[in-house]
Scaffold this active site. Structure first.
Site, PDB file in Angstrom:
ATOM      1  N   SER A 147      44.540  49.132  45.365  1.00 55.95           N
ATOM      2  CA  SER A 147      43.291  49.142  44.700  1.00 55.95           C
ATOM      3  C   SER A 147      42.402  49.979  45.299  1.00 55.95           C
ATOM      4  O   SER A 147      42.656  50.927  45.984  1.00 55.95           O
ATOM      5  CB  SER A 147      42.535  47.643  44.947  1.00 55.95           C
ATOM      6  OG  SER A 147      41.251  47.810  44.505  1.00 55.95           O
ATOM      7  N   TYR A 198      39.615  40.993  50.704  1.00 48.03           N
ATOM      8  CA  TYR A 198      40.256  41.850  49.613  1.00 48.03           C
ATOM      9  C   TYR A 198      40.385  43.589  50.228  1.00 48.03           C
ATOM     10  O   TYR A 198      41.539  44.015  50.379  1.00 48.03           O
ATOM     11  CB  TYR A 198      39.678  41.762  48.425  1.00 48.03           C
ATOM     12  CG  TYR A 198      40.668  42.467  47.271  1.00 48.03           C
ATOM     13  CD1 TYR A 198      41.380  41.707  46.362  1.00 48.03           C
ATOM     14  CD2 TYR A 198      40.216  43.631  46.724  1.00 48.03           C
ATOM     15  CE1 TYR A 198      42.139  42.028  45.413  1.00 48.03           C
ATOM     16  CE2 TYR A 198      40.697  44.162  45.515  1.00 48.03           C
ATOM     17  CZ  TYR A 198      41.599  43.423  45.029  1.00 48.03           C
ATOM     18  OH  TYR A 198      42.397  43.890  43.899  1.00 48.03           O
TER      19      TYR A 198
HETATM   20  P1  NAD Z   1      46.376  38.496  37.712  1.00 47.68           P
HETATM   21  O1  NAD Z   1      45.189  37.122  38.139  1.00 47.68           O
HETATM   22  O2  NAD Z   1      46.285  38.290  36.186  1.00 47.68           O
HETATM   23  O3  NAD Z   1      47.867  38.001  38.094  1.00 47.68           O
HETATM   24  C1  NAD Z   1      47.988  37.468  39.115  1.00 47.68           C
HETATM   25  C2  NAD Z   1      49.364  36.916  39.298  1.00 47.68           C
HETATM   26  O4  NAD Z   1      49.646  36.866  40.636  1.00 47.68           O
HETATM   27  C3  NAD Z   1      49.224  35.529  38.514  1.00 47.68           C
HETATM   28  O5  NAD Z   1      50.431  35.438  37.643  1.00 47.68           O
HETATM   29  C4  NAD Z   1      49.468  34.564  39.949  1.00 47.68           C
HETATM   30  O6  NAD Z   1      50.084  33.356  39.436  1.00 47.68           O
HETATM   31  C5  NAD Z   1      50.276  35.360  40.767  1.00 47.68           C
HETATM   32  N1  NAD Z   1      49.928  34.862  42.212  1.00 47.68           N
HETATM   33  C6  NAD Z   1      48.802  34.413  42.799  1.00 47.68           C
HETATM   34  N2  NAD Z   1      49.070  34.043  43.870  1.00 47.68           N
HETATM   35  C7  NAD Z   1      50.378  34.171  44.423  1.00 47.68           C
HETATM   36  C8  NAD Z   1      51.278  33.798  45.236  1.00 47.68           C
HETATM   37  N3  NAD Z   1      50.726  33.063  46.159  1.00 47.68           N
HETATM   38  N4  NAD Z   1      52.582  33.822  44.885  1.00 47.68           N
HETATM   39  C9  NAD Z   1      53.067  34.355  43.813  1.00 47.68           C
HETATM   40  N5  NAD Z   1      52.283  34.540  42.763  1.00 47.68           N
HETATM   41  C10 NAD Z   1      50.945  34.575  42.855  1.00 47.68           C
HETATM   42  O7  NAD Z   1      45.811  39.711  38.371  1.00 47.68           O
HETATM   43  P2  NAD Z   1      45.923  41.133  38.290  1.00 47.68           P
HETATM   44  O8  NAD Z   1      44.564  41.700  37.757  1.00 47.68           O
HETATM   45  O9  NAD Z   1      47.088  41.258  37.341  1.00 47.68           O
HETATM   46  O10 NAD Z   1      46.421  41.273  39.574  1.00 47.68           O
HETATM   47  C11 NAD Z   1      47.567  41.948  40.107  1.00 47.68           C
HETATM   48  C12 NAD Z   1      47.529  42.676  41.391  1.00 47.68           C
HETATM   49  O11 NAD Z   1      46.726  43.902  41.063  1.00 47.68           O
HETATM   50  C13 NAD Z   1      46.673  42.227  42.537  1.00 47.68           C
HETATM   51  O12 NAD Z   1      47.352  42.530  43.755  1.00 47.68           O
HETATM   52  C14 NAD Z   1      45.336  42.565  42.216  1.00 47.68           C
HETATM   53  O13 NAD Z   1      44.625  42.761  43.616  1.00 47.68           O
HETATM   54  C15 NAD Z   1      45.460  44.031  41.926  1.00 47.68           C
HETATM   55  N6  NAD Z   1      44.678  44.851  41.398  1.00 47.68           N
HETATM   56  C16 NAD Z   1      43.945  44.512  40.230  1.00 47.68           C
HETATM   57  C17 NAD Z   1      42.850  45.139  39.667  1.00 47.68           C
HETATM   58  C18 NAD Z   1      42.244  44.428  38.505  1.00 47.68           C
HETATM   59  O14 NAD Z   1      41.131  45.269  38.180  1.00 47.68           O
HETATM   60  N7  NAD Z   1      42.651  43.572  37.700  1.00 47.68           N
HETATM   61  C19 NAD Z   1      42.488  46.163  40.312  1.00 47.68           C
HETATM   62  C20 NAD Z   1      43.125  46.699  41.257  1.00 47.68           C
HETATM   63  C21 NAD Z   1      44.322  45.919  41.838  1.00 47.68           C
END
Ligand code: NAD
Length: 260
Positions: free
Chosen positions: A142, A155
């Site tokens: 991130s 985080y």
């Molecule tokens: P999201 O909530 O849409 O998807 C996350 C997925 O992870 C969900 O399907 C959830 O069921 C799954 N999950 C959660 N805990 C879990 C576990 N213990 N075991 C297996 N699966 C699990 O979120 P997203 O925004 O797509 O995030 C995905 C990644 O991207 C994360 O690591 C997040 O930190 C990172 N990220 C997101 C953003 C953003 O702005 N959305 C920015 C930077 C980084």
């Protein structure tokens, strides 16, 4: 087809960024394992990919559960013959000032992001080393792998930690042709972000519009959200890059936030 016949395990692929990566990797010829806590949704994403002519398998996996990770990776190997690519993507968020954070919330976030990255890395690395065909491990970090924000202590800590794990995998994996890199996205409109907008508004005492404009997008060069497609393009680049020249790196995809 940039990933023809490659096998990719993608954690957290039932939603958001992971889902987009899974769909795009399948279109590029990869066989994808949709590994997620939410088995029903993982199976639905896999079915969607199969309907579109791709190859996919939905697997129920809590990345913090050692046995489930080992069994999930074994299912991938049994179905598709081995693992070439791991996208360690599963993640959660917690919004609270440090003084209000419970120890349980801290430990849960660390477990999903760091224990999960370790357990899935170990399981996939063993297979990559045994097969002797190299591999690519990609961590979804991130902008918080590089910068801090208030209310996000666990985080920010975990996302910085992924860079340490990545660099270590890059050093240990090199002689087996295994590369490791981190993608550091800016804010992407996924369920993870949509949930935190009202939470941040409440904690900071500002409107949701102000959270978007003055907190999330304030440091961007153009006031734009990053998209899942932007992150996927970076993942494709790392996954298809075929030498140890590109390893141990982190790439920020964020409309200019956290310029290095
Ligand atoms: P999201 O909530 O849409 O998807 C996350 C997925 O992870 C969900 O399907 C959830 O069921 C799954 N999950 C959660 N805990 C879990 C576990 N213990 N075991 C297996 N699966 C699990 O979120 P997203 O925004 O797509 O995030 C995905 C990644 O991207 C994360 O690591 C997040 O930190 C990172 N990220 C997101 C953003 C953003 O702005 N959305 C920015 C930077 C980084």
């Amino acid at each position: 087809m940039r990933l023809k016949n490659k096998v990719a395990v993608i954690t957290g692929a039932a939603s958001g960024i992971g889902k987009d990566i899974a769909e795009s990797f399948a279109k590029e010829g990869a066989k994808v394992i949709i590994a997620d806590l939410n088995l029903q949704q993982a199976a639905a994403v896999a079915q969607l990919i199969i309907t579109q002519g791709g190859q996919a398998l939905g697997v129920g996996m809590d990345v913090t559960n050692e046995q489930q990770v080992e069994e999930g990776v074994q299912k991938a190997i049994a179905a598709f013959g081995g693992v070439d690519i791991l996208i360690s993507n599963a993640g959660i968020q917690t919004i609270a000032p440090i003084v209000d954070l419970t120890y349980a919330e801290w430990k849960k976030l660390m477990a999903v992001h760091l224990d999960g990255a370790f357990l899935t890395t170990r399981a996939c690395l063993k297979n990559m080393y045994q097969r002797g065909q190299g591999g690519s491990i990609i961590y979804i970090g991130s902008i918080h792998s590089k910068e801090a924000s208030q209310l996000k202590a666990p985080y920010v800590t975990a996302k910085h930690g992924l860079i340490g794990l990545c660099k270590t995998v890059a050093k240990e994996g090199a002689k087996y042709g295994v590369r490791a890199n981190v993608i550091c996205p800016g804010f992407v409109r996924t369920p993870l972000v949509d949930k935190q907008i009202p939470e941040q508004a409440k904690t900071l005492g500002i409107s949701e519009k102000e959270v978007i404009q003055n907190v999330m997008l304030k440091e961007t060069v153009d006031g734009e959200f990053t998209t899942t497609a932007d992150v996927t393009e970076a993942a494709l680049f790392f996954a298809a890059f075929n030498s140890n020249a590109l390893t141990g790196q982190s790439l920020v995809v964020s409309h200019g936030v956290a310029m290095q």
